[in-house]
Each structure stands twice: as structure tokens, then as C-alpha cells.
Design a protein around this motif. Sequence first.
Motif, short mmCIF file in Angstrom:
data_model
loop_
_atom_site.label_atom_id
_atom_site.label_comp_id
_atom_site.label_asym_id
_atom_site.label_seq_id
_atom_site.Cartn_x
_atom_site.Cartn_y
_atom_site.Cartn_z
N ALA A 27 6.72 -4.69 7.34
CA ALA A 27 5.59 -4.01 6.72
C ALA A 27 4.26 -4.45 7.33
CB ALA A 27 5.58 -4.27 5.22
N ASP A 28 4.22 -5.65 7.90
CA ASP A 28 2.96 -6.13 8.50
C ASP A 28 2.59 -5.35 9.75
OD1 ASP A 28 5.33 -7.35 9.46
OD2 ASP A 28 4.14 -8.81 10.58
N ASP A 29 3.59 -4.68 10.36
CA ASP A 29 3.31 -3.91 11.58
C ASP A 29 3.03 -2.44 11.30
OD1 ASP A 29 3.69 -6.16 13.17
OD2 ASP A 29 5.83 -5.77 13.44
N LEU A 30 3.15 -2.02 10.04
CA LEU A 30 2.99 -0.61 9.69
C LEU A 30 1.57 -0.32 9.21
CD1 LEU A 30 6.32 0.05 7.71
CD2 LEU A 30 5.82 0.63 10.09
N SER A 31 1.11 0.90 9.49
CA SER A 31 -0.15 1.37 8.94
C SER A 31 0.08 1.82 7.51
CB SER A 31 -0.68 2.54 9.78
OG SER A 31 0.24 3.64 9.69
N LEU A 32 -1.01 2.18 6.82
CA LEU A 32 -0.86 2.72 5.47
C LEU A 32 0.01 3.98 5.48
CD1 LEU A 32 -4.52 2.30 4.12
CD2 LEU A 32 -2.54 0.91 3.54
N ALA A 33 -0.20 4.82 6.48
CA ALA A 33 0.60 6.05 6.59
C ALA A 33 2.06 5.73 6.85
CB ALA A 33 0.04 6.95 7.70
N GLY A 34 2.32 4.75 7.72
CA GLY A 34 3.70 4.36 8.01
C GLY A 34 4.41 3.83 6.79
N ILE A 35 3.71 3.06 5.98
CA ILE A 35 4.30 2.52 4.75
C ILE A 35 4.60 3.65 3.77
CG2 ILE A 35 3.86 1.08 2.72
CD1 ILE A 35 2.20 -0.75 4.55
N GLU A 36 3.66 4.59 3.61
CA GLU A 36 3.86 5.71 2.68
C GLU A 36 5.05 6.56 3.10
OE1 GLU A 36 2.60 6.20 -0.13
OE2 GLU A 36 0.81 4.96 -0.17
N LYS A 37 5.19 6.81 4.40
CA LYS A 37 6.31 7.61 4.88
C LYS A 37 7.63 6.90 4.64
CE LYS A 37 3.73 10.08 8.50
NZ LYS A 37 3.55 10.27 9.96
N SER A 38 7.65 5.60 4.89
CA SER A 38 8.86 4.83 4.70
C SER A 38 9.26 4.81 3.22
CB SER A 38 8.66 3.40 5.21
OG SER A 38 9.82 2.63 5.03
N ILE A 39 8.31 4.60 2.33
CA ILE A 39 8.59 4.56 0.89
C ILE A 39 9.06 5.93 0.41
CG2 ILE A 39 7.53 4.32 -1.38
CD1 ILE A 39 5.76 2.13 -0.20
#
Length: 505
Positions: free
Chosen positions: A387-399
Amino acid sequence: MTEITVPTLGESVTEATVGEWQVSEGDAVKKDDILVELETDKVSVEVRAEEDGVLSKIVAQEGDTVEIGATLAELGAGGGASGSKASDDKPAQKSEAKSDSSNGTSGGGDLIDAKVPVMGESVAEGQVGQWLVQPGEAVEQDQALLEIETDKVAVEVPAPAAGVLEEQLVSEGDTVTPDQVIGKIRAGASASAAPKSEDAPKAAASSSSSGGDAKAMPSANRVASENNLDLSKVEGTGKDGRVTKGDALKAVQSGGAAPAPAAAKSSAPRDTGPREERVKMTRLRQTIARRLKDAQNSAAMLTTYNEADMSAIMSLRKEIQEDFVAKHGVKLGFMSFFVKACVAALKDVPAVNAEIDGTDIIYKNYYDMGVAVGTDRGLVVPVVRDADDLSLAGIEKSIMDLGKRARDGKLGIDDMQGASFTISNGGVYGSLLSSPILNAPQSGILGMHKIQERPIAINGEVKIRPMMYLALSYDHRIVDGKEAVTFLVRVKESLENPQRLLLDI
């Protein structure tokens, strides 16, 4: 000549101890017959015959320590030879299934085994759910035949080929292991050409219910002999009611004696009333219950609380939401801010991102965040990796992807293993304040709650602000009170000043 070798037993497991051999040299065996049981420090694994033949030589003896890939025995050809010692106690069901494979029907080709797939690291067994296809019905390749529930996920068993389901070798409620044959498919047959095997499910059912003689696994026998345990008083949870090593160990821990009449009466199922309904717990729900209780029993669990003013995040979301969706195709929610805030806090307080292993502490230099998701089957915790390497958008897409697959029952074992920290959002259900329970072996879990407007004193004035209570439950054996409070304050600061997350401060 075929070598029977030690299979892969799971990540970090390099050796095992040989248990009692179920067959002797010279015995004829059928494919999938149990030959021997191997014990590791985590699970007991059954080694099965990969083909018909005669066990010509046993290389590893009971009690030997063997490594992955080591030769256990040698299997020669000639399983039906009259000169070999027939193993009279082999399950008739399997023998009949194999004999059928040589009898072709005019409507199709060979019989193909439908097997239990590998269900993930450390998952040694599952429970058979309802069959989706009945004997005599046509199936397409990869069509789901039935669902198997493990203590982590539900796994579908796909048809290995197109044809007709000829036999069901297990029934609903049976316990099965990876690579076990659960059915037979006549490849290429049509539904009208294949005989319906009415007796197959009955035979499987009678087999699963015929555990009156309560056979025990070799490992369970050893536990019993070492602890003077009477296995006849132990309820078996293994296939066909067999007593497993886990059953025996549980009985030893509970005293090893038959329960007193009063205790037996209190644990017996009570009668249900006219307006009540009894429903058996799923394996997933049983596992959730057991693990939550185990977490309470093993960890020195404590919870500390704080609150965060969500004004800044709410204003930011309102201001950029349309542009965010237009660019990334996903809405900017609250969870991505919490994941980022927790990662920043974990970097400052590494003890919350660690775990206890015996007398050691394992500090994790990665940030795989578990996000608790409620489903119809129960609570599951899929993991957002790195999660430390993800952007806010990357985290939202993953969730969003994990949440959808969780509700659809499509999560795999790998999706739910290895989280270093967990976030639970009870606020979506309206919870104002709660104390989350640790997700062992993790040392911390953050509880989010409902955002509610409350009067807050700011610079001597009363203001109405959208506030959220935050709760950090932690293992006091590894995390001190100062570290727990510091962690929660860091999260609060990041949420109230989201620019700190963007600037990495």
C-alpha cells in the motif's frame, strides 16, 4: 517402477515425520488409496497412490524424518495380480469406481476423475457443499460441479472435461483433502447415453455416516498413546468420522476424559421451539468464531481511542471528486486516506506492524493492509499489497476490486493472507464507537466509525464539525501504551491535514 515421494507441504515446511503405513510391502493398491501419513509442525498430510499397482518396497519407516522430494516407497505394476496380497480393507467404493473405468459405454469415452483442487497454503481440508450437478447430467468443461468450504474461502470444483457426471463419490458435509477424487465424468458422453448412478450418493452418504467404529488417524493414535487418551470418547471431525491429530490434541488440552454428565448435558444441542430454526454454522463462520476467541485468549489486547475532524478530507473530496472520477474511473473514498495515514503511522511506530513468533519479534518492512469486508458468508479480510507504493487512486481501485470479489465469493486464498495490519470500517453500518478484535498474528487493528456532526471547542469557540471516533486495538505484549497512543495521534494528524500525506510528512 514408480517412486512415491514426499509432496510439497507448504511454504517454510522443509521436512516431515513418517507416520504409520496403511499398507505393507506386497499389497495391491488402487489410485488415491492412502499409503501413509506425514506429520509436520503445522499439519498432517496423507500421501496417496498416484496409480494402481503393488507396493514393492517401503523406503522410509515410521518415525523417520524425511525432506521434500525424498522417496517414501516404490510402487510396481500389477495391481490386479493374483500373486500380490490383496488389501481387503480398501474402500469398496473406490475399487468399484476404478473397475468402472475399464467398461466403456456407447455414449462416451473414458472416465475422468474430478478432483479437489489445491485450496491454498496451509489449507489441508474442506467441507463438501451441495452438489450442483447430479449423476446422469451433462456438464461442460470447467463447469462448477460443487462448492467446497474451507476455513478461509469457498472453492468451486470445476469439471475437468465435457461429458456426463457418472458418479458422486462424496456427499454434502463430507471432509475432503486436496487432490482427492470426488466424482467421475464420462468424457464426451451425452446425458441420455450415460447411466444414472443412483447408488453413488447413497454409498457416499452411508460411508460418511458409518463412522460408528470411529477410526483414528495414525497421528491421533500416537497422541493418544503418549497422553493415555481414550479415543473412543473423542468425537472425530475427519473424513468418515475419523479422529484427527487436532481432535486428539484438543481432547488432551481439555483434560482427556469423558465429560461429566452435567457438562455433557450443557454442551448437548438443546431442543428448538416452534418459532426457532437451527442452522449449522458454515466452516467460515466456525473459523471466524474460533480465531476471534483465540485472539482474545492469546494476545494481551488493549484498545486506545481518539477522534478526528474529517472536515478537510470531506472538503477535498467534494472539490476534486468529479476530476478524480474522470481521470481514474473510480470515486475517491475515505478508505484510501485511512490506508495512507496508517502506512505513515506504521513507519513511525514499527512495533504496530510487527508480530510475535515464540520468543522473537518479527518486524515487517512492508505494508500489506488488510481491509475488513462484510459478506453474506461472514467477515473476510482481503489484502491491499504494498500500500505504501500505491496512489490514492490505486488504493481505491484495489479496494473496490477486492470488495466486489469478496461479495461474489471469488476471493482466493492468496487474496487474504499475509496482511501486516488491518483496518475495519464499522461506520458504514452506523457504528459510533467499538473495540475491534485483533486479526492474529497481527499486533494492531484500526477501527473506523460513523462520521457524525458534534460541537467541538476550537480556539475558545464552539464549532459544529464532522467528527469520527478512532479505535486502535493492539497487543500489549509487543506494543507499549506510548507507542499505541503515538500511532493513533499520527493517524489523526494525517486525516485532519491530508496535505501531510501528499507531502510525505
